[in-house]
Design an enzyme around this catalytic site. Sequence first.
Site, PDB file in Angstrom:
ATOM      1  N   GLN A   1      33.604  53.621 -12.023  1.00  0.00           N
ATOM      2  CA  GLN A   1      32.889  52.416 -11.578  1.00  0.00           C
ATOM      3  C   GLN A   1      33.847  51.238 -11.586  1.00  0.00           C
ATOM      4  O   GLN A   1      34.251  50.763 -12.638  1.00  0.00           O
ATOM      5  CB  GLN A   1      31.699  52.153 -12.504  1.00  0.00           C
ATOM      6  CG  GLN A   1      30.884  50.924 -12.137  1.00  0.00           C
ATOM      7  CD  GLN A   1      29.691  50.741 -13.062  1.00  0.00           C
ATOM      8  OE1 GLN A   1      29.002  51.702 -13.405  1.00  0.00           O
ATOM      9  NE2 GLN A   1      29.441  49.515 -13.495  1.00  0.00           N
TER      10      GLN A   1
ATOM     11  N   GLU B   1      22.110  51.617 -15.657  1.00  0.00           N
ATOM     12  CA  GLU B   1      23.058  51.491 -16.758  1.00  0.00           C
ATOM     13  C   GLU B   1      22.332  51.076 -18.028  1.00  0.00           C
ATOM     14  O   GLU B   1      22.682  51.507 -19.134  1.00  0.00           O
ATOM     15  CB  GLU B   1      24.141  50.479 -16.403  1.00  0.00           C
ATOM     16  CG  GLU B   1      25.254  50.398 -17.429  1.00  0.00           C
ATOM     17  CD  GLU B   1      26.393  49.518 -16.967  1.00  0.00           C
ATOM     18  OE1 GLU B   1      26.396  48.325 -17.340  1.00  0.00           O
ATOM     19  OE2 GLU B   1      27.250  50.006 -16.204  1.00  0.00           O
TER      20      GLU B   1
END
Length: 401
Positions: free
Chosen positions: A138, A257
């Site tokens: 990411q 997340e």
Amino acid sequence: MGRLNVAPADSGRAEYVDHVELYRVDLRRYLAESGWTADWRAATFGTAEERLDYDASVLQRLYADGWNRYGWPEKAGGHGGNEIHRAAFYDELAAALLPVPNQLWTLETLGPALIRFAPQLAAEHLDGYLRGQEWWGQGFSEPDAGSDLASLRTRALDDGRGGLVISGQKIWTSQGGTASRFVVLVRTGSAASRHRGLTMVLVDADAPGVTVRPIALASGRRELAEVFFDDVAVPGDRVIGDRDGGWEVAMYLMQYERGMYGYAVVTAGLAQLSRLRATMVGHGASDADKQRFAQVYVATMAAAARGAATVRKLADGQTLGPASSVDKLLFSRVEKDIQDLIFDVRRDWMISGTDDSCSAHVDEARADWWYARAATIMGGTAEVQRNIVADHVLRLPRGDQ
């Protein structure tokens, strides 16, 4: 004996999608009765790369037998179901004292955003992710940006043919040293446009112009990486969502997340507490250690309860909004507290390795402790999360008012 070492039949898949508890019970039996899971439970590794390589083989086995595919859409390599199936998967890993394959940490964050905003990319690539054939990093944080995504400076210019050319640097990319691809947030608008000028793109790690430099943590393990983009050409069909619409994708991603990733963190922590309890019973523990264990356990269960409610909201298609920062604060705090508790209860072992355990086990425990030092910083610092809760959830007056 249940369904062992074979993919569930078509009728079983339908039953599992409609009845999570049936999936849970059969998965529990599979994990208990499959001989290979004992090796998985006992495996230790000297490097982050070795662990990822082993975890890839675990995912291949789970995929072949069908168990890690529930909760993901069929068009993306799954068997159907929703986030509750994935939460049940993490519950059962924890109950069996099995670690979460490391690739799943980033999949839980990046996968849902791809399914929502780039279904064609999800159909093309997520099956390989579930199989353990590839994993991604990411690419959000930058040397001068940190938690302030609106100040990102990695730049993407239109190439005049529908694609983009990316230049810039990302840092602290988890699993970046071995990642096959990166989901990168880049600036396509002016600096003044802030969050309105960002775009999310999928970039191959082996694309010309991409340079990856692993970063060793204090433990010595290369868990993170910095990634450089020097005029990297990216086709237009690698854009996730709309151009200049990357902020919406990032905010959607952040829900997972905080939600699914956070729930998996807490369940993994409960497994660590179970192992620590067995050690305390076997080797003895002071009253102070027992009291502290109880306090950490209660806090972890509170985080799990909060996380379970969040998972249900995600499964219902609800938007979490700023309240998801509460989840982040809870799971990052208990993650650190669990590691600190393990360190203090087993201090002699953690420092000098003075017992009969394999040295690889103490190395793993030390690496976990070091990694947890960053738990309240990664994904947005605790201070930023508290400000979000104060401003947008509690609506407290600002200090200058």
